[in-house]
Design an enzyme around this catalytic site. Sequence first.
Site, short mmCIF file in Angstrom:
data_model
loop_
_atom_site.label_atom_id
_atom_site.label_comp_id
_atom_site.label_asym_id
_atom_site.label_seq_id
_atom_site.Cartn_x
_atom_site.Cartn_y
_atom_site.Cartn_z
N HIS A 47 0.82 -1.21 0.00
CA HIS A 47 0.00 0.00 0.00
C HIS A 47 0.86 1.26 0.00
O HIS A 47 0.53 2.25 -0.67
CB HIS A 47 -0.91 -0.02 1.23
CG HIS A 47 -1.91 1.09 1.26
ND1 HIS A 47 -3.08 1.06 0.54
CD2 HIS A 47 -1.92 2.28 1.92
CE1 HIS A 47 -3.77 2.17 0.75
NE2 HIS A 47 -3.08 2.93 1.59
N HIS A 94 -10.20 2.71 -0.94
CA HIS A 94 -10.39 2.32 0.45
C HIS A 94 -11.22 1.04 0.46
O HIS A 94 -12.30 0.97 1.04
CB HIS A 94 -11.07 3.43 1.26
CG HIS A 94 -10.36 3.75 2.53
ND1 HIS A 94 -10.98 4.03 3.72
CD2 HIS A 94 -9.03 3.80 2.83
CE1 HIS A 94 -10.10 4.27 4.66
NE2 HIS A 94 -8.90 4.13 4.14
#
Length: 592
Positions: A47, A94
């Site tokens: 990430h 998200h």
Amino acid sequence: MAEPTITPELVQRHNLTTEEFEKLKAILGREPSYTELGIFSVMWSEHCSYKSSRPLLKSFPTRSPRILVGAGEENAGIIDIGDGLAIAFKIESHNHPSAVEPFQGAATGVGGIIRDIFTMGARPICSLNSLRFGPITDDAPVSASKPKPEAEPNANSGESQIENQKSKIKNNQRLFSGVVAGIAHYGNCFGIPTVAGEVYFDPSYEGNPIVNAFCLGVLRHEQIVRGRASGISNPVFYVGPATGRDGLAGAAFASQNLTEASAEHQRGAVQVADPFMEKLVCEACLELLATGAVAGIQDMGAAGLTCSTCETAARAGTGIEIDLSCVPQRAANMTPYEIMLSESQERMLIIVHKGREEEVKRIFDKWDLPWAEIGQVTSTNRMVVRNNGHVEADIPAKKLADEAPIYHREAREPAYLQAVRAFTLSQVPEIKDAAADLKTFLSWPTIASKNWAYRQYDHSVRAGTVVSPGSDAAVIRSKADSLPPNHDTEQGTRNTPEKLLALTVDGNATYVYLDPYEGGKIAVAEAARNLACSGARPLGTTDNLNFGNPQEPEIFWQLRESVRGIAEACRAFNAPVTGGNVSLYNQSPNGP
């Protein structure tokens, strides 16, 4: 409290390979502390580090005469729109948090992308979203990527399959309604119009929805701010709500396969949103930036204090030292590990020019915001974390932020493409009732009106929306009050020309599944057509690449080919990529 012993099992639980752990030790010249292990695990996660995708992203076109801040330089890209004005924009995902807690996951996704924009010095003026879910009706078409399984030879298999399908549909409906409500809540409360978006439904997203949020802001050229810890001995300020245990190690959570067990274990990794607090933080930061007292600013998004400290120091070529005992904490007995890895929302890290601390305090007090002076910029090129004077972490900032391991993954064309290429129209059954089939087709949620979703979004707040949701592209008006404050507010308002900006978000995952290279090109071409139909010319692109596990050669091949297609189309339309997001490990708990 005694720290856990660093064992191979503990390293594995932090998603670090043996080779990565050895590199970590070589950088430190010793065994890491527990806090340092956690810091490396989030900063070297997929990430944060893009360790699987970074080599691919170098193929994107990223330069043009209009680019003021390019891809990878800062929190968002910035493009010149003429008359001394510019736009900052970006899209981010998200996904995992929204799968675990749809309302908070989606809401904090919106909050995070808004912070990326005002961190650049721009005032956020609109947002978009791109969403994917499993089927929400029982008459959905068969997915190209996830065909219906054959029934087992069991007397009760028919009933059990029906019940199982009903359960999946209810869960997909829960995720869909929760995500839409979360997006609406944050945008409406913050006071930013949500002006466009897209929604698709397909069994391949069952249990693992895709939630991508986009934001755009406007600023003057001279108002561009950098996220750098510049100026030796400059004080470092923390502003925003106190740090808690919510969102703990969320970046690492987003960098692994989502399973039912991991989802339950990581339920605490979903952050809690407070849009009203973010509005105060935004206005206070924009007012503070206008004073010239700020040397650098960074939001505490993924990896929280860890990312904001080491990245600002790495960009500036400096060091940074903080004391965790000065960090506001809302939970008792928080450990250094928890404070550094917390992703509590609406927090900012601000580097202030020495001697101007009182201006900063005055503005934060005016907006009734918690603040604390937690450290200073140093010349050591290291990120040093103390707690009541005791050193908890001492790491070279640049090696942590910029020198994560890079992987050139194996890529292999998926076997299913042989069947795709062999397909002919003769395999399509004859249409018996065209009118009835058309009605069925138009009733599928992917095709039908999305009014139920976007009517929940306030798309007219700030009175700048010219073309509302439901058209080819949204059009929004940038006017004088869209800009951040500056020293001479009256003159700036009087001389500010209005601009019309068209925005769209597009992507057809079925095309990408059938041919990733062509699908990537089609996504860009569709967006360009929508802009052209609104009377606009493409200026730039921000992309969000959502794929599965990159360690699977077939999935990495899909990612590689999609990037190749997007890059070629962006060059064709002269719409360079200014930034974006890569979200991997998006696989359903029940399989890809």
